[in-house]
Design a protein around this motif. Structure first.
Motif, short mmCIF file in Angstrom:
data_model
loop_
_atom_site.label_atom_id
_atom_site.label_comp_id
_atom_site.label_asym_id
_atom_site.label_seq_id
_atom_site.Cartn_x
_atom_site.Cartn_y
_atom_site.Cartn_z
N LEU A 173 20.89 -58.96 -7.82
CA LEU A 173 21.27 -58.53 -6.48
C LEU A 173 20.60 -57.21 -6.13
CD1 LEU A 173 25.10 -59.25 -6.54
CD2 LEU A 173 23.38 -60.50 -5.23
N PRO A 174 20.50 -56.92 -4.85
CA PRO A 174 20.04 -55.58 -4.46
C PRO A 174 21.01 -54.52 -4.98
CG PRO A 174 19.97 -57.08 -2.60
CD PRO A 174 20.70 -57.80 -3.70
N ASN A 175 20.54 -53.32 -5.11
CA ASN A 175 21.38 -52.23 -5.59
C ASN A 175 22.49 -51.92 -4.59
OD1 ASN A 175 19.80 -51.94 -7.90
ND2 ASN A 175 18.42 -50.48 -6.91
N GLY A 176 23.65 -51.55 -5.12
CA GLY A 176 24.76 -51.17 -4.24
C GLY A 176 25.38 -52.36 -3.54
N GLY A 234 16.23 -54.81 -1.48
CA GLY A 234 15.92 -55.06 -2.88
C GLY A 234 16.43 -56.41 -3.32
N GLY A 235 16.47 -56.59 -4.66
CA GLY A 235 16.96 -57.82 -5.24
C GLY A 235 15.87 -58.86 -5.39
N LEU A 236 16.17 -59.90 -6.18
CA LEU A 236 15.26 -61.03 -6.38
C LEU A 236 16.10 -62.30 -6.35
CD1 LEU A 236 12.37 -61.98 -7.11
CD2 LEU A 236 13.12 -61.98 -9.49
#
Length: 806
Positions: free
Chosen positions: A307-310, A333-335
């Motif tokens: 996951l994306p940060n936060g 972010g994230g993938l």
């Protein structure tokens, strides 16, 4: 027919029957002798198989006598009526049993014979299972044999195989005692047993395991949790990922794991407790059969999603000079990248799908207060869709303005605040000239001004902007010097009380600092003994404990100042003395006989309030010069309650002359002292001394008299005249003539007493322990004159009675 004791009569009749029975070795068998209820007698005979010799093994008679013979040949023999019971049946019991029974029927004696052929069957013993090769390689032959040592034929054999998958199944290939597997394979592996069965029983052998060696087959990798992609497998970050490799093999394969061609683990199951994004790559499983020295392998690709940060962020910000509102949703972010969509008011998807962030503009005049907008978020790591919501609202009321001075009043801090709202309220300060002081800020706006007395009376304004407000709201603050007030400008109380002075600060901007000055115009510093100050931002209380009229009366000042100016407020404090108490006069002041205590009494004169008395003492000026006490030093020896008028003072030195005085007390005010007096001695009383001397004299005289009488009695021979002076003997010629019986008895008693006394004194010479001598009444009676006696010598009778008590 008659039957005599001790005789055995065997009669063969025409009635007879024959029966064949089977018994089991070492078990029990019952042989019945017909269905005769009350036989006269019976006899059991036995003929062993293959022999013509008959033996009597049991018989019975009408009188109840039973004799058993040949029991050891067939087993343990017993009788139940006429039935023959054989326990622990032996193989030698196989043969013919003949029962001859005599019974009475219709008045005649009838004899019947019963023939029983007994066949003894032997049970099968536990079979022995053997295998020629317990661990063959797949494709080789295997033979299993089942052998039974004991058991009556015929014996049948049954073969079984037990596995975890199939359970226990029958092997249909053979029914004899030998099982042959010409080309064994992995399906033949398992536990084998054979079951032998005859007419008596069936017994199963111990199991033998057939372990078929094979493999390994081509490995298969499974992954949990399972997620597949175009390039292989996928896993979510921070999940526990389990990679399992399975390659059929016996013995089981030895597994080794490789990550990007580097060995990382040895074992069938590779567990990654919390997989991270850095563990994306190729994973290879190598399976090896160490017995056959064969191996196979397989490789997969694993991608880690994260996951994306936060957390996703949803907010609303003012747009187009506070006229519109921009809805903004972001999760960067994230993938792979997160998909974001703003939903319409009816919760339907909008046409716009964005990755990482999404923005939507709404007109301010079209938005209702407390409206909620939702952003829908999708990501493969999420089990369900995520939602991010924002509610737009505007707080009620307007902004709050205040002014606060910093320490030492160097700066004036103009504070404007209106918290809450989405988007947040924007605040802007302007001065009395309507000039903007600095850039607007959200929720709280603090602007610093340098202190200056010219700001007195000047007004500053703060304006609040929000897209949902059609018209901006504002607040104002006016800077001014502090103004002080009090409830009482003058406070009065009695000496020793607690004074409370209060001072109130009317609303003034900026906030002010407050101080107190005492009656000597000195700044008061609070302490726990004299002064205490309790204050808040708008009031201050001064407490003065234990006030005195001569030290605490005067003018006190409450002072307040801020960055704009200063002001003072005076409060008068009057501490009054309590009225004088009444005068005191000492009415009694007297020593005890030992001069260590003094009784003092007093009385009051006049009117006045009283709270107690003080008894004071000092060394008198007339005291001995050896005294080291100061003459003019008064000591308080007692504090007396107001209702008491006397007191006993102890602990005095008899060699010192003291002076006393009494003072009346009204709280802290003491009256005039009484006259100074010294204690008087107690009056002399001679009556007890005289009585005591008289009692002592009487006791001494009594003791002396007693000792004198003892001495005279004990020393009669040495001092006869002294003895005769007190104890003169009565001679015959001087005795009184007795004319009446009473006088005779009295005279006889006197004479006997004198003799007893003389005898005691002359014989023993022992002291009388304690004598009380009483002198009786002396009676002198004149006697009639006689012609024989001369007239001048008329005798006088004296009777003395001496009584000695031990």
């Amino acid at each position: 027919m008659p039957f005599y004791k001790g005789q055995v009569l065997i009669i063969h009749g025409e009635n007879s029957s024959e029966l064949t029975l089977k018994g089991v070795l070492d078990h029990s068998v019952q042989l019945e002798c017909g269905q005769i209820a009350s036989p006269i007698f019976f006899i059991w005979n036995f003929v062993k198989s293959g022999s013509n010799r008959t033996k009597i093994i049991a018989f019975s008679s009408v009188v109840g006598f039973v004799q058993k013979e040949a029991a050891a040949l067939v087993g343990d023999v017993s009788l139940i009526n006429s039935t023959l019971v054989i326990d622990h049946l032996q193989t030698t019991a196989e043969g013919s049993f003949i029962c001859q029974i005599c019974y009475e029927q219709d008045g005649e004696a009838i004899i019947n014979s019963f023939y029983i052929n007994l066949i003894v069957l032997a049970p099968i013993s536990k079979p022995l299972l053997q295998i020629n090769n317990s661990a063959p390689v797949e494709g080789s032959p295997v033979a299993l044999s089942c052998t039974v040592k004991n058991g009556t034929a015929p014996v049948a054999y049954f073969w079984h195989r037990t596995t975890n998958q199939e359970g226990t199944v029958a092997v249909a290939e053979v029914t004899g005692s030998i099982l042959t597997l010409t080309a064994v394979n992995r399906t033949h592996a398992g536990w084998y047993d054979c079951q032998a069965k005859n007419e008596v029983n069936e017994v199963t052998s111990d199991r033998v395991y057939l372990d078929v060696i094979y493999g390994p087959d081509e490995p298969v990798i499974s992954i949990q949790p399972f997620a597949i992609t175009e390039n292989g497998f996928a896993a979510n970050e921070q999940e526990e990922v389990t990679l399992t490799c399975l390659a059929s093999s016996n013995p089981p394969s030895h597994y080794m794991w490789f990550y990007n061609n580097s060995q990382i683990f040895s074992g069938q199951m590779y567990v990654i407790s919390k997989i991270s994004r850095t563990q994306t790559g190729s994973y290879t499983c190598l399976a090896q059969n160490t017995h056959l020295n064969t191996r196979t392998q397989i490789t997969i690709s694993l991608t880690v999603y994260y996951l994306p940060n936060g957390n996703p962020t949803c907010t609303a910000v003012a747009h187009n000079n506070y006229q519109d509102m921009a809805l903004w949703c972001a999760w960067n972010g994230g993938l792979p990248l997160a998909e974001l969509q703003w939903l319409k008011s009816n919760q339907e998807k909008s046409d716009i799908v964005s990755y990482s962030n999404a923005t939507k503009i709404e007109k301010g005049n079209e938005i209702r207060n407390d409206s909620t907008y939702t952003c829908k978020i999708f990501h493969p790591v999420l089990q369900n869709h995520a939602f991010c919501k924002v509610t737009v609202w505007v707080p009620e009321g307007g902004p709050n303005c205040s002014a606060i001075a910093t320490k030492q009043n160097e700066l004036i801090m103009l504070t404007c605040e209106l918290e809450g709202g989405k988007p947040r309220i924007t605040l802007s300060w302007t001065d009395w000239k309507n000039s903007t002081l600095e850039k607007p800020k959200e929720s709280i706006h603090i602007h610093a001004l340098k202190s200056n007395t010219t700001y007195n009376g000047k007004t500053f304004s703060c304006t609040a902007f929000h897209p949902l407000n059609a018209k901006a709201k504002e607040c104002r603050v006016t800077l001014e010097t502090p103004r002080l007030e009090t409830e009482r400008n003058s406070v009065s109380l009695f000496d020793g009380g607690t004074a409370q002075l209060s001072c109130f600060l009317k609303s003034a901007q900026p906030t002010s600092e407050m101080f107190w000055y005492n009656n000597k115009n000195v700044v008061i510093v609070p302490d726990s003994q004299k002064y205490g100050i309790l204050q808040e931002s708008s009031w201050s209380n001064l407490t003065i404990w234990d006030t005195t009229w001569n030290d605490d009366s005067g003018i006190y000042k409450c002072s307040a100042f801020n960055a704009v100016g200063r002001s003072n407020l005076s409060i008068s404090l009057q501490v009054k003395k309590y009225p004088n108490p009444p005068n005191v006069t000492i009415s009694k002041l007297m020593y005890s006989r030992q001069r260590t205590e003094v009784d003092v009494e007093w009385m009051t004169q006049g009117r006045g309030n009283l709270t107690g008395f003080m008894v004071q003492r000092r060394v008198s000026k007339r005291s001995s010069p050896r005294s080291t006490r100061k003459v003019d030093s008064w000591d308080i020896v007692a504090d007396i309650q107001p209702e008491i008028r006397d007191h006993k003072v102890g602990g005095l030195n008899p060699s010192v002359l003291y002076a006393f005085r009494i003072l009346a007390v009204n709280h802290r005010t003491t009256g005039y002292p009484s006259e100074v007096k010294t204690p008087a001695d107690p009056p002399f009383n001679a009556y007890p001394a005289v009585i005591g001397a008289a009692v002592a004299g009487m006791l001494v005289a009594a003791v002396a008299s007693l000792l004198s009488f003892q001495y005279i009695v004990r020393n009669r021979e040495n001092n006869p005249r002294l003895h005769d002076l007190f104890f003169r003997p009565a001679h015959a010629e001087a005795r009184e003539r007795i004319s009446i019986p009473e006088d005779a008895e009295t005279s006889a008693n006197v004479e006997d007493g004198l003799r007893s006394t003389d005898a005691t004194s002359a014989s023993a010479e022992q002291p009388i322990p304690e004598a009380i001598l009483e002198t009786a009444t002396t009676t002198v009676a004149p006697s009639e004159p006689s012609a024989a006696d001369p007239p001048e010598d008329v005798p006088v009778n004296v009777t003395i009675t001496v009584t000695a008590s031990p």
